[in-house]
Write an enzyme that holds these catalytic residues in place. Structure first.
Site, PDB file in Angstrom:
ATOM      1  N   TYR A  11       4.577  -7.618  -8.517  1.00 34.11           N
ATOM      2  CA  TYR A  11       3.739  -8.797  -8.194  1.00 34.11           C
ATOM      3  C   TYR A  11       2.329  -8.678  -8.798  1.00 34.11           C
ATOM      4  O   TYR A  11       1.933  -9.484  -9.661  1.00 34.11           O
ATOM      5  CB  TYR A  11       3.706  -8.935  -6.671  1.00 34.11           C
ATOM      6  CG  TYR A  11       2.754  -9.950  -6.117  1.00 34.11           C
ATOM      7  CD1 TYR A  11       2.656 -11.229  -6.667  1.00 34.11           C
ATOM      8  CD2 TYR A  11       1.958  -9.634  -5.012  1.00 34.11           C
ATOM      9  CE1 TYR A  11       1.790 -12.158  -6.122  1.00 34.11           C
ATOM     10  CE2 TYR A  11       1.102 -10.565  -4.459  1.00 34.11           C
ATOM     11  CZ  TYR A  11       1.006 -11.824  -5.023  1.00 34.11           C
ATOM     12  OH  TYR A  11       0.143 -12.742  -4.487  1.00 34.11           O
ATOM     13  N   ASP A  50      11.209   5.316 -15.413  1.00 29.07           N
ATOM     14  CA  ASP A  50      10.550   5.756 -14.184  1.00 29.07           C
ATOM     15  C   ASP A  50       9.281   6.556 -14.485  1.00 29.07           C
ATOM     16  O   ASP A  50       9.251   7.348 -15.434  1.00 29.07           O
ATOM     17  CB  ASP A  50      11.547   6.644 -13.439  1.00 29.07           C
ATOM     18  CG  ASP A  50      11.244   6.678 -11.973  1.00 29.07           C
ATOM     19  OD1 ASP A  50      11.842   5.872 -11.242  1.00 29.07           O
ATOM     20  OD2 ASP A  50      10.403   7.507 -11.575  1.00 29.07           O
ATOM     21  N   ALA A  73       2.942   1.317 -10.267  1.00 26.38           N
ATOM     22  CA  ALA A  73       4.274   1.677  -9.765  1.00 26.38           C
ATOM     23  C   ALA A  73       4.164   2.495  -8.487  1.00 26.38           C
ATOM     24  O   ALA A  73       3.571   3.568  -8.488  1.00 26.38           O
ATOM     25  CB  ALA A  73       5.026   2.463 -10.833  1.00 26.38           C
ATOM     26  N   ALA A  74       4.713   1.979  -7.412  1.00 24.40           N
ATOM     27  CA  ALA A  74       4.630   2.666  -6.107  1.00 24.40           C
ATOM     28  C   ALA A  74       5.455   1.890  -5.094  1.00 24.40           C
ATOM     29  O   ALA A  74       5.767   0.719  -5.298  1.00 24.40           O
ATOM     30  CB  ALA A  74       3.179   2.719  -5.622  1.00 24.40           C
ATOM     31  N   TYR A 140       2.102   4.909   3.904  1.00 20.14           N
ATOM     32  CA  TYR A 140       1.714   4.189   2.683  1.00 20.14           C
ATOM     33  C   TYR A 140       0.254   4.509   2.337  1.00 20.14           C
ATOM     34  O   TYR A 140      -0.053   4.955   1.224  1.00 20.14           O
ATOM     35  CB  TYR A 140       1.920   2.683   2.877  1.00 20.14           C
ATOM     36  CG  TYR A 140       1.357   1.859   1.755  1.00 20.14           C
ATOM     37  CD1 TYR A 140       1.696   2.128   0.437  1.00 20.14           C
ATOM     38  CD2 TYR A 140       0.466   0.816   2.003  1.00 20.14           C
ATOM     39  CE1 TYR A 140       1.167   1.378  -0.614  1.00 20.14           C
ATOM     40  CE2 TYR A 140      -0.059   0.062   0.978  1.00 20.14           C
ATOM     41  CZ  TYR A 140       0.290   0.348  -0.323  1.00 20.14           C
ATOM     42  OH  TYR A 140      -0.243  -0.382  -1.345  1.00 20.14           O
ATOM     43  N   PHE A 168      -7.301  -5.385  -0.635  1.00 17.42           N
ATOM     44  CA  PHE A 168      -7.006  -5.860   0.713  1.00 17.42           C
ATOM     45  C   PHE A 168      -5.702  -6.674   0.586  1.00 17.42           C
ATOM     46  O   PHE A 168      -4.772  -6.173  -0.013  1.00 17.42           O
ATOM     47  CB  PHE A 168      -8.243  -6.539   1.301  1.00 17.42           C
ATOM     48  CG  PHE A 168      -9.252  -5.476   1.737  1.00 17.42           C
ATOM     49  CD1 PHE A 168      -9.834  -4.609   0.809  1.00 17.42           C
ATOM     50  CD2 PHE A 168      -9.537  -5.267   3.066  1.00 17.42           C
ATOM     51  CE1 PHE A 168     -10.689  -3.571   1.199  1.00 17.42           C
ATOM     52  CE2 PHE A 168     -10.396  -4.242   3.474  1.00 17.42           C
ATOM     53  CZ  PHE A 168     -10.960  -3.397   2.544  1.00 17.42           C
ATOM     54  N   LEU A 189       3.041 -12.216   4.815  1.00 20.17           N
ATOM     55  CA  LEU A 189       2.794 -13.381   5.675  1.00 20.17           C
ATOM     56  C   LEU A 189       2.863 -14.712   4.924  1.00 20.17           C
ATOM     57  O   LEU A 189       3.560 -15.634   5.356  1.00 20.17           O
ATOM     58  CB  LEU A 189       1.428 -13.217   6.359  1.00 20.17           C
ATOM     59  CG  LEU A 189       1.013 -14.374   7.250  1.00 20.17           C
ATOM     60  CD1 LEU A 189       1.988 -14.565   8.400  1.00 20.17           C
ATOM     61  CD2 LEU A 189      -0.403 -14.148   7.793  1.00 20.17           C
ATOM     62  N   ASP A 284      -0.122  -1.503  11.953  1.00 22.35           N
ATOM     63  CA  ASP A 284      -1.029  -2.611  11.607  1.00 22.35           C
ATOM     64  C   ASP A 284      -2.376  -2.477  12.313  1.00 22.35           C
ATOM     65  O   ASP A 284      -2.451  -2.598  13.543  1.00 22.35           O
ATOM     66  CB  ASP A 284      -0.423  -3.950  12.080  1.00 22.35           C
ATOM     67  CG  ASP A 284       0.361  -4.668  11.003  1.00 22.35           C
ATOM     68  OD1 ASP A 284       0.275  -4.262   9.824  1.00 22.35           O
ATOM     69  OD2 ASP A 284       1.048  -5.636  11.346  1.00 22.35           O
TER      70      ASP A 284
END
Ligand code: UFG
Length: 328
Positions: A11, A50, A73-74, A140, A168, A189, A284
């Site tokens: 993305y 990879d 990449a992660a 993460y 963010f 979301l 969260d």
């Protein structure tokens, strides 16, 4: 510049590649396509492989005379990382270190690193400045921080200069509608709110309404993915100009609650969104809002899409024209 972008089919990676290509950088993308999409990579070479494959990395560095790396990449899902920490340590730390080693051995010493607000954990101050203590509350964030720390020592010992960008909440899509967000499964979301508005999912679950925030739902700082992309270009330019290693936050500095995001999405789509209240999602924090003064002052970065509704409009343009995401 000759650039390697790892995770460039994902993305944020694909939006950054688009931006780099318009600035006439020569880009090679390396992506293992476990999450990324071949169709998201437009007009540049995609190597299917990879980042843990140091032999492949060294071949790419040599063949394309690579001068700098942008490392996306992660694995990047907070909830998944809590359930599967081993995957996160392996993909983000072990493979990340393999890449740093290949860079040093190939004399490629400039790196823009994709990091996250999750390195801060539960904030003690909002907006969060870069010098805020780092105390991740999930694997993460912990694995991103581990690579950040390695980079600091690699710089000192091997002269590997870096810009770490702590994002963010990335949101929105290419304003021209060419590419956008397509995760499987989708957990974020804004795309879920849009999917719910058009009936692709029966309802949106709001994770927790008992947070210490004005309406009880989590507050986040949503930053447009194309604004993030520009920050990578500026960071690369700064490193090319000899800038020292640095860490930057990237957000708009405005916090919106989950309910405010849903309301804005309803206005954009023109339809009500079915919601259901559920429990908190583990890992969260209640509120995350960026202090992004540093990148504005030092690199001249400015968000072009600071308004939440505009961000959601670009996401909606992509979603409504690609309801099934990219061609698979
Ligand atoms: N949320 C819901 N329902 C959903 C999905 C999300 O209520 O179905 C809430 C979440 O609880 C959170 C907010 O909406 O409060 C945003 O959630 P996202 O999943 O869209 O994004 P995250 O905040 O989890 O993740 C983002 C980045 C991560 C980064 C993290 C920092 O994607 O890379 O912020 O916590 F680590």
């Amino acid at each position: 510049m000759n650039l390697l972008v790892t995770g460039g089919a994902g993305y944020i990676g694909s939006h950054t590649v688009l931006e780099l290509a318009t600035r006439e950088h020569r880009v090679v993308v390396l992506d293992n396509l476990t999450k990324g999409h071949r169709a998201a990579v437009r007009g540049v070479e995609l190597v299917h492989g990879d980042t843990g494959d140091t032999g492949l990395l060294k071949d790419i560095f040599r063949k394309h005379n690579i001068e700098a790396v942008v490392h996306f990449a992660a694995s990047s899902l907070v909830g998944e990382s809590v359930r599967q920490p081993a995957d996160y340590y392996h993909n983000n730390v072990v493979k990340g270190l393999a890449m740093l080693d290949a860079m040093v051995e190939s004399d490629v010493r400039r790196l823009v690193f994709s990091s996250t607000a999750a390195v801060y954990g539960e904030p003690v101050e909002i907006p969060i400045p870069e010098e805020h203590p780092t105390a991740p509350t999930n694997p993460y964030g912990a694995t991103k921080l581990a690579l950040e720390e390695a980079m600091r020592w690699y710089d000192q010992a091997y002269g590997l200069r870096y810009a770490t960008l702590r994002y963010f909440n990335a949101a929105g899509a290419d304003p021209a509608g060419e590419i956008g967000e397509d995760h499987d499964p989708e957990t974020h979301l804004i795309p879920l709110a849009l999917n719910s508005a058009v009936g692709l999912i029966p309802h949106l679950e709001v994770f927790g309404a008992d947070y210490p925030t004005p309406d009880g739902t989590c507050v986040r700082d949503y930053i447009h993915v194309s604004d993030l992309a520009v920050a990578h270009v500026l960071a690369l330019d700064a490193l090319a100009g000899g800038a020292a290693s640095s860490v930057y936050n990237l957000g708009n500095g405005n916090g919106y609650s989950v309910l405010e995001v849903i309301k804005a999405a309803e206005e954009v789509v023109g339809k009500p969104i079915n919601i259901k209240y559920g429990p908190r999602r583990p890992g969260d924090p209640a509120a995350l809002v960026a202090g992004s003064r540093k990148i504005m002052d030092e690199l001249g970065w400015r968000p072009r899409f600071a308004d939440l509704k505009t961000v959601i409009e670009t996401a909606w343009r992509w979603h409504s024209s690609h309801p099934a995401g990219f061609d698979k």
